[in-house]
Design an enzyme around this catalytic site. Structure first.
Site, PDB file in Angstrom:
ATOM      1  N   MET A  38       0.885  -1.287  -0.109  1.00 46.20           N
ATOM      2  CA  MET A  38       0.030  -0.108   0.014  1.00 46.20           C
ATOM      3  C   MET A  38       0.889   1.258   0.003  1.00 46.20           C
ATOM      4  SD  MET A  38      -3.487  -0.782   1.899  1.00 46.20           S
ATOM      5  CE  MET A  38      -3.008  -0.630   3.643  1.00 46.20           C
ATOM      6  N   GLY A  98      11.182  -3.172   5.378  1.00 43.56           N
ATOM      7  CA  GLY A  98      10.305  -4.124   5.468  1.00 43.56           C
ATOM      8  C   GLY A  98      10.013  -4.683   4.076  1.00 43.56           C
ATOM      9  N   HIS A  99       9.348  -3.696   3.341  1.00 45.15           N
ATOM     10  CA  HIS A  99       8.955  -3.927   1.963  1.00 45.15           C
ATOM     11  C   HIS A  99      10.072  -4.175   0.930  1.00 45.15           C
ATOM     12  CE1 HIS A  99       5.602  -0.973   3.292  1.00 45.15           C
ATOM     13  NE2 HIS A  99       4.983  -1.777   2.928  1.00 45.15           N
ATOM     14  N   GLN A 138     -10.581  -2.543   2.207  1.00 47.28           N
ATOM     15  CA  GLN A 138      -9.865  -3.317   3.401  1.00 47.28           C
ATOM     16  C   GLN A 138      -9.882  -2.249   4.784  1.00 47.28           C
ATOM     17  OE1 GLN A 138      -6.035  -4.040   1.573  1.00 47.28           O
ATOM     18  NE2 GLN A 138      -5.209  -3.750   3.646  1.00 47.28           N
ATOM     19  N   GLY A 174       5.060  -9.780   4.180  1.00 47.58           N
ATOM     20  CA  GLY A 174       5.787  -9.603   5.763  1.00 47.58           C
ATOM     21  C   GLY A 174       4.987 -10.533   6.619  1.00 47.58           C
ATOM     22  N   ASP A 230       2.370  -8.671   9.154  1.00 49.04           N
ATOM     23  CA  ASP A 230       0.695  -8.792   9.135  1.00 49.04           C
ATOM     24  C   ASP A 230       0.603 -10.332   8.900  1.00 49.04           C
ATOM     25  OD1 ASP A 230      -0.250  -6.113   8.908  1.00 49.04           O
ATOM     26  OD2 ASP A 230       1.320  -6.060   7.213  1.00 49.04           O
TER      27      ASP A 230
HETATM   28  O1  PAF Z   1       0.030  -5.642   3.408  1.00 41.14           O
HETATM   29  C1  PAF Z   1      -0.546  -4.676   2.820  1.00 41.14           C
HETATM   30  O2  PAF Z   1       0.265  -3.787   2.643  1.00 41.14           O
HETATM   31  C2  PAF Z   1      -2.012  -4.848   2.248  1.00 41.14           C
HETATM   32  O3  PAF Z   1      -2.965  -5.479   3.049  1.00 41.14           O
HETATM   33  C3  PAF Z   1      -2.089  -5.604   0.825  1.00 41.14           C
HETATM   34  C4  PAF Z   1      -1.395  -6.923   0.905  1.00 41.14           C
HETATM   35  C5  PAF Z   1      -1.014  -5.169  -0.084  1.00 41.14           C
HETATM   36  C6  PAF Z   1      -3.293  -5.632   0.286  1.00 41.14           C
HETATM   37  O4  PAF Z   1      -3.594  -4.387   0.106  1.00 41.14           O
END
Ligand code: PAF
Length: 274
Positions: free
Chosen positions: A21, A27-28, A52, A138, A141
């Site tokens: 997002m 982390g990303h 979401q 990751g 979550d």
């Molecule tokens: O973890 C996230 O950033 C979001 O929940 C994802 C997996 C990109 C879905 O929108």
């Protein structure tokens, strides 16, 4: 995107996908670099997915930095970034949603009704669009990772879902885009989450089986900084069902959600008995 995916696949190259997002942090980037080790081409998506977020959540204030994110993706070896508008993902008349049942129920699923329906829907759409060999998420979550793993298996999407360890700041705070909401004073209080989890992890490693005692350790840390608990639970690591005792050879996970000021933070750690 579909034409691009086709051209990559016609060259016999495999795609790794990192859905995000945005407001990217280390982390990303660790997911993107690992994608590069596991496939030929790394693609990322940056999309603040409205489905979401609950009506009272932070959709409108979620941090964004498109330019910085693109530079960070480039430095992590990402070849292409998909940044759709919400109306491209959910055009007028959109009515298809994906619901993963059991693992979506407790924890964040209970506290954020509809959250995992939104996550599963957008991830299913991204996986259908990119048809990657591997998609990386990751462990920060943790419940989301279990939901997506189940989704990919149940829908036979032929993608390997890879979970990567949480990346922490030097003082233990789990990296999160939402850490940017914290004031300096809240940033210090937020350390109670990782401190509580490390304490439970060490106590379990020293032989404590009683889940209520491990949960109490975590709660003491949260109460010490007036963090408002949303949940503290210790569960079976893959089914996410509640445990009352830890058993040898049965992986368990401690998970927390708590508010520090107005910011809701989550964190989790593996617990290993003995
Ligand atoms: O973890 C996230 O950033 C979001 O929940 C994802 C997996 C990109 C879905 O929108």
């Amino acid at each position: 995107m579909r034409a691009w995916v086709k051209s990559v696949q016609q060259r016999g190259q495999r795609i790794a996908l990192v859905p995000t997002m945005g407001f990217l942090h280390e982390g990303h980037l660790s997911l993107m670099r690992e994608g590069g080790r596991r496939a030929d081409v790394v693609a990322a998506s940056i999309f603040v997915n409205p489905t979401q977020f609950g009506p009272k959540e932070d959709l409108s204030t979620y941090p964004r930095d498109a330019e910085g994110d693109l530079a960070r993706c480039g430095s992590a070896g990402v070849f292409g970034v998909y940044m759709p508008e919400p109306s491209a993902v959910y055009p007028p008349g959109y009515q298809t949603y994906v619901n993963v049942e059991e693992v979506s129920r407790g924890l964040d699923g209970e506290k954020r009704p509809g959250h995992f329906r939104g996550v599963a829907t957008v991830v299913a759409k991204l996986l259908a669009l990119f048809r990657p060999e591997v998609a990386l998420f990751g462990e920060k979550d943790y419940q989301q990772l279990q939901v997506i793993t189940r989704l990919a298996a149940d829908l036979e999407l032929g993608v390997e879902i890879v979970g990567m360890p949480t990346i922490r700041e030097k003082d233990g705070l789990a990296m999160s885009s939402r850490n940017s909401y914290l004031s300096a004073e809240e940033r210090v209080r937020a350390l109670a989450l990782s401190r509580g989890l490390f304490a439970a992890q060490h106590r379990a490693a020293a032989g404590e089986r009683d889940v209520s005692k491990l949960v109490a350790l975590i709660r003491t840390e949260l109460e010490g900084v007036q963090a408002r608990e949303d949940y503290v639970e210790i569960v079976d690591a893959s089914r996410l069902t509640s445990l009352s005792t830890l058993e040898e050879g049965a992986p368990a996970r401690a998970l927390i959600a708590a508010f520090v000021g107005k910011t809701r933070l989550i964190d989790n750690m593996a617990l290993q008995l003995g």
